[in-house]
Scaffold this motif. Sequence first.
Motif, PDB file in Angstrom:
ATOM      1  N   LYS A  96     -12.298  54.230  63.408  1.00 36.05           N
ATOM      2  CA  LYS A  96     -13.478  54.881  62.790  1.00 36.05           C
ATOM      3  C   LYS A  96     -13.334  54.851  61.269  1.00 36.05           C
ATOM      4  O   LYS A  96     -12.230  54.990  60.737  1.00 36.05           O
ATOM      5  CB  LYS A  96     -13.577  56.343  63.246  1.00 36.05           C
ATOM      6  CG  LYS A  96     -13.813  56.518  64.742  1.00 36.05           C
ATOM      7  CD  LYS A  96     -15.245  56.885  65.084  1.00 36.05           C
ATOM      8  CE  LYS A  96     -15.462  56.804  66.589  1.00 36.05           C
ATOM      9  NZ  LYS A  96     -16.566  57.574  67.088  1.00 36.05           N
ATOM     10  N   PRO A  97     -14.484  54.705  60.568  1.00 43.91           N
ATOM     11  CA  PRO A  97     -14.423  54.644  59.105  1.00 43.91           C
ATOM     12  C   PRO A  97     -14.438  56.020  58.433  1.00 43.91           C
ATOM     13  O   PRO A  97     -15.107  56.938  58.920  1.00 43.91           O
ATOM     14  CB  PRO A  97     -15.703  53.878  58.741  1.00 43.91           C
ATOM     15  CG  PRO A  97     -16.651  54.160  59.857  1.00 43.91           C
ATOM     16  CD  PRO A  97     -15.836  54.434  61.079  1.00 43.91           C
ATOM     17  N   TYR A  98     -13.716  56.140  57.323  1.00 42.35           N
ATOM     18  CA  TYR A  98     -13.698  57.366  56.513  1.00 42.35           C
ATOM     19  C   TYR A  98     -13.642  56.991  55.039  1.00 42.35           C
ATOM     20  O   TYR A  98     -13.061  55.978  54.684  1.00 42.35           O
ATOM     21  CB  TYR A  98     -12.500  58.261  56.899  1.00 42.35           C
ATOM     22  CG  TYR A  98     -12.647  58.742  58.329  1.00 42.35           C
ATOM     23  CD1 TYR A  98     -13.468  59.819  58.634  1.00 42.35           C
ATOM     24  CD2 TYR A  98     -12.055  58.048  59.387  1.00 42.35           C
ATOM     25  CE1 TYR A  98     -13.679  60.207  59.953  1.00 42.35           C
ATOM     26  CE2 TYR A  98     -12.262  58.432  60.708  1.00 42.35           C
ATOM     27  CZ  TYR A  98     -13.079  59.515  60.978  1.00 42.35           C
ATOM     28  OH  TYR A  98     -13.316  59.888  62.266  1.00 42.35           O
TER      29      TYR A  98
ATOM     30  N   MET B  80     -11.781  63.728  53.709  1.00 42.89           N
ATOM     31  CA  MET B  80     -12.473  64.969  54.074  1.00 42.89           C
ATOM     32  C   MET B  80     -13.174  64.693  55.404  1.00 42.89           C
ATOM     33  O   MET B  80     -14.121  63.905  55.456  1.00 42.89           O
ATOM     34  CB  MET B  80     -13.488  65.320  52.980  1.00 42.89           C
ATOM     35  CG  MET B  80     -14.087  66.694  53.119  1.00 42.89           C
ATOM     36  SD  MET B  80     -15.392  66.949  51.911  1.00 42.89           S
ATOM     37  CE  MET B  80     -14.477  67.579  50.532  1.00 42.89           C
TER      38      MET B  80
ATOM     39  N   PHE C 284     -12.823  60.839  68.508  1.00 43.50           N
ATOM     40  CA  PHE C 284     -11.734  60.520  67.577  1.00 43.50           C
ATOM     41  C   PHE C 284     -11.169  61.734  66.838  1.00 43.50           C
ATOM     42  O   PHE C 284      -9.955  61.889  66.720  1.00 43.50           O
ATOM     43  CB  PHE C 284     -12.285  59.515  66.550  1.00 43.50           C
ATOM     44  CG  PHE C 284     -11.251  58.781  65.774  1.00 43.50           C
ATOM     45  CD1 PHE C 284     -10.623  57.667  66.321  1.00 43.50           C
ATOM     46  CD2 PHE C 284     -10.907  59.182  64.488  1.00 43.50           C
ATOM     47  CE1 PHE C 284      -9.682  56.965  65.587  1.00 43.50           C
ATOM     48  CE2 PHE C 284      -9.955  58.481  63.760  1.00 43.50           C
ATOM     49  CZ  PHE C 284      -9.342  57.369  64.314  1.00 43.50           C
ATOM     50  N   THR C 285     -12.096  62.594  66.327  1.00 41.88           N
ATOM     51  CA  THR C 285     -11.640  63.653  65.409  1.00 41.88           C
ATOM     52  C   THR C 285     -10.790  64.747  66.075  1.00 41.88           C
ATOM     53  O   THR C 285      -9.862  65.232  65.422  1.00 41.88           O
ATOM     54  CB  THR C 285     -12.824  64.256  64.625  1.00 41.88           C
ATOM     55  OG1 THR C 285     -13.870  64.613  65.545  1.00 41.88           O
ATOM     56  CG2 THR C 285     -13.363  63.267  63.616  1.00 41.88           C
TER      57      THR C 285
HETATM   58  P1  FAD Z   1     -18.121  61.077  68.161  1.00 41.78           P
HETATM   59  O1  FAD Z   1     -17.482  60.866  69.493  1.00 41.78           O
HETATM   60  O2  FAD Z   1     -18.681  59.897  67.482  1.00 41.78           O
HETATM   61  O3  FAD Z   1     -19.212  62.237  68.283  1.00 41.78           O
HETATM   62  C1  FAD Z   1     -19.800  62.852  67.124  1.00 41.78           C
HETATM   63  C2  FAD Z   1     -20.773  63.920  67.552  1.00 41.78           C
HETATM   64  O4  FAD Z   1     -21.881  63.334  68.214  1.00 41.78           O
HETATM   65  C3  FAD Z   1     -20.192  64.952  68.511  1.00 41.78           C
HETATM   66  O5  FAD Z   1     -20.758  66.210  68.244  1.00 41.78           O
HETATM   67  C4  FAD Z   1     -20.609  64.438  69.857  1.00 41.78           C
HETATM   68  O6  FAD Z   1     -20.692  65.477  70.802  1.00 41.78           O
HETATM   69  C5  FAD Z   1     -21.977  63.842  69.529  1.00 41.78           C
HETATM   70  N1  FAD Z   1     -22.320  62.724  70.374  1.00 41.78           N
HETATM   71  C6  FAD Z   1     -21.533  61.670  70.704  1.00 41.78           C
HETATM   72  N2  FAD Z   1     -22.209  60.815  71.473  1.00 41.78           N
HETATM   73  C7  FAD Z   1     -23.450  61.334  71.623  1.00 41.78           C
HETATM   74  C8  FAD Z   1     -24.620  60.916  72.291  1.00 41.78           C
HETATM   75  N3  FAD Z   1     -24.650  59.774  72.989  1.00 41.78           N
HETATM   76  N4  FAD Z   1     -25.723  61.683  72.207  1.00 41.78           N
HETATM   77  C9  FAD Z   1     -25.712  62.832  71.524  1.00 41.78           C
HETATM   78  N5  FAD Z   1     -24.639  63.276  70.860  1.00 41.78           N
HETATM   79  C10 FAD Z   1     -23.527  62.543  70.912  1.00 41.78           C
HETATM   80  N6  FAD Z   1     -16.899  61.308  58.682  1.00 41.78           N
HETATM   81  C11 FAD Z   1     -16.179  62.252  58.018  1.00 41.78           C
HETATM   82  O7  FAD Z   1     -15.986  63.370  58.538  1.00 41.78           O
HETATM   83  N7  FAD Z   1     -15.692  61.994  56.764  1.00 41.78           N
HETATM   84  C12 FAD Z   1     -15.872  60.812  56.128  1.00 41.78           C
HETATM   85  O8  FAD Z   1     -15.396  60.608  55.007  1.00 41.78           O
HETATM   86  C13 FAD Z   1     -16.620  59.792  56.825  1.00 41.78           C
HETATM   87  N8  FAD Z   1     -16.842  58.571  56.254  1.00 41.78           N
HETATM   88  C14 FAD Z   1     -17.588  57.651  56.927  1.00 41.78           C
HETATM   89  C15 FAD Z   1     -17.841  56.417  56.325  1.00 41.78           C
HETATM   90  C16 FAD Z   1     -18.650  55.491  56.952  1.00 41.78           C
HETATM   91  C17 FAD Z   1     -18.923  54.167  56.297  1.00 41.78           C
HETATM   92  C18 FAD Z   1     -19.207  55.795  58.219  1.00 41.78           C
HETATM   93  C19 FAD Z   1     -20.104  54.804  58.913  1.00 41.78           C
HETATM   94  C20 FAD Z   1     -18.933  56.988  58.844  1.00 41.78           C
HETATM   95  C21 FAD Z   1     -18.119  57.932  58.212  1.00 41.78           C
HETATM   96  N9  FAD Z   1     -17.798  59.137  58.831  1.00 41.78           N
HETATM   97  C22 FAD Z   1     -17.107  60.090  58.122  1.00 41.78           C
HETATM   98  C23 FAD Z   1     -18.103  59.383  60.271  1.00 41.78           C
HETATM   99  C24 FAD Z   1     -16.859  58.961  61.133  1.00 41.78           C
HETATM  100  O9  FAD Z   1     -16.661  57.567  61.039  1.00 41.78           O
HETATM  101  C25 FAD Z   1     -17.024  59.300  62.638  1.00 41.78           C
HETATM  102  O10 FAD Z   1     -18.236  58.799  63.094  1.00 41.78           O
HETATM  103  C26 FAD Z   1     -16.936  60.794  62.880  1.00 41.78           C
HETATM  104  O11 FAD Z   1     -15.651  61.262  62.456  1.00 41.78           O
HETATM  105  C27 FAD Z   1     -17.167  61.175  64.355  1.00 41.78           C
HETATM  106  O12 FAD Z   1     -16.070  60.807  65.124  1.00 41.78           O
HETATM  107  P2  FAD Z   1     -15.762  61.315  66.598  1.00 41.78           P
HETATM  108  O13 FAD Z   1     -15.283  60.103  67.319  1.00 41.78           O
HETATM  109  O14 FAD Z   1     -14.847  62.501  66.592  1.00 41.78           O
HETATM  110  O15 FAD Z   1     -17.131  61.824  67.164  1.00 41.78           O
END
Ligand code: FAD
Length: 356
Positions: A159-161, A186, A195-196
């Motif tokens: 995942k990107p940050y 952050m 992921f988080t």
């Molecule tokens: P996910 O599994 O992706 O879920 C995120 C949320 O969406 C949750 O609440 C989940 O319940 C909900 N969800 C998941 N799937 C569905 C669905 N099908 N329908 C409805 N809801 C759903 N994040 C940061 O915190 N800091 C950063 O600096 C940052 N930089 C980024 C830079 C870029 C270029 C991009 C593209 C993204 C960035 N992000 C950043 C976001 C980061 O990459 C992740 O997407 C984020 O951390 C979510 O990860 P996760 O896998 O824990 O959550």
Amino acid sequence: KNKVLDTSSKDLTPSYDWFQTDYLVTVVIYTKQKGMNSEMVIVDYQDGRLRIDSILRDYSYLLHIVHVAEKVGKVEIVLKKKDNIAWSKLGQPLSSHNSFIKCTERGLYYRKCKLISKTEVTHDTKLFCLMLPQSTHLQVPVGHHIYLKQIIAGTEIVKPYTPVSFSLKSDFKEPSHHDRTHLILMIKIYPNGLFTPELDHLQIGDYISVSNSEGSFKKLQVQTLEDLFLLAAGTGFTPMVKLLNYVLTNVCSLRTVKLMFFNKTEDDILWRNQLEQLALKDKRFEVQFILSEPKKEGTGKQGKISSSLLSEFVKRSKKDSKVLICVCGPAPFTEQGIQFLQDLGYSKEEVHSFTA
Ligand code: FAD
Ligand code: NAD
């Protein structure tokens, strides 16, 4: 100056050489381009393999060797010899050594970084401080992001940050030693996320894989800027941190910087205090908070991104002033923002959105 890089012409392909003394080995890369800086070179020495990636516009020139160890477009990497003996060659070439290809074709390269600290920013967002290995040189440019990689339930997840600075400082000049050796992220923890939650389980001293950086933002876009407008939603604030620090100290033509920061509730606002302090300290900077789900009525502006909010906010400080509007947040927020700005008459060059 802005000559298009033509890879079909052999002349523009970089080359390298190396020299040694009793104590040091120096690798020199002739990039055949001017304007090199230390952000454009990434050096890793992992498991006895030396990897030097020089990013030349959209191209990547890679030296990848196993052993053993800005002005004129020459990059010099000095390696300290472990034993003071003469080397007969620099090393045994590994895959992709001495290749010059598009950055997008290179693929991500990871090194393991140590988690040094984890501090709370809000109820669900934390600052993760990661230390780069001693043998790595990697500086993430303003507006660029890295990828974190973890194995979750047997599957590799990436995942990107976007790295931020430790704080919003109005006296930012050159990156400090700490900025060069650490990455500050952050990150919002989603309880149902993939992921988080895993990231949040990391203990101080644990390691995580961090990739090279990517991103389309170029400092050139802000060089002679007069007005900068930032539209951020939630963690879409992260690219704005380094950008704010950078423009307020390095862009002398700058007259106004306005941030419109969209969040659900007051408790979700990241670094509110720091933003308000910065606005008090630097008269060019102004911040507005817009809440989509306020807990109390009447505390500041409410709503979501809209044409009427933007038309008031993104006014040029003077007719024909050079302007850039940066947008970052959830995909629908960014898409709507870009559309509203286009409808308001801003050109493609005047709008930058941060995406992967
Ligand atoms: P996910 O599994 O992706 O879920 C995120 C949320 O969406 C949750 O609440 C989940 O319940 C909900 N969800 C998941 N799937 C569905 C669905 N099908 N329908 C409805 N809801 C759903 N994040 C940061 O915190 N800091 C950063 O600096 C940052 N930089 C980024 C830079 C870029 C270029 C991009 C593209 C993204 C960035 N992000 C950043 C976001 C980061 O990459 C992740 O997407 C984020 O951390 C979510 O990860 P996760 O896998 O824990 O959550
Ligand atoms: P969030 O869910 O807390 O929402 C913050 C605000 O965004 C809301 O208050 C609302 O004003 C606006 N918003 C949310 N959904 C919207 C929609 N459908 N239409 C219009 N406006 C909407 O935000 P979060 O959980 O902090 O998520 C931040 C997002 O920013 C993530 O999707 C993340 O991937 C993205 N992000 C991107 C980058 C990048 O460089 N591209 C960097 C950091 C974060």
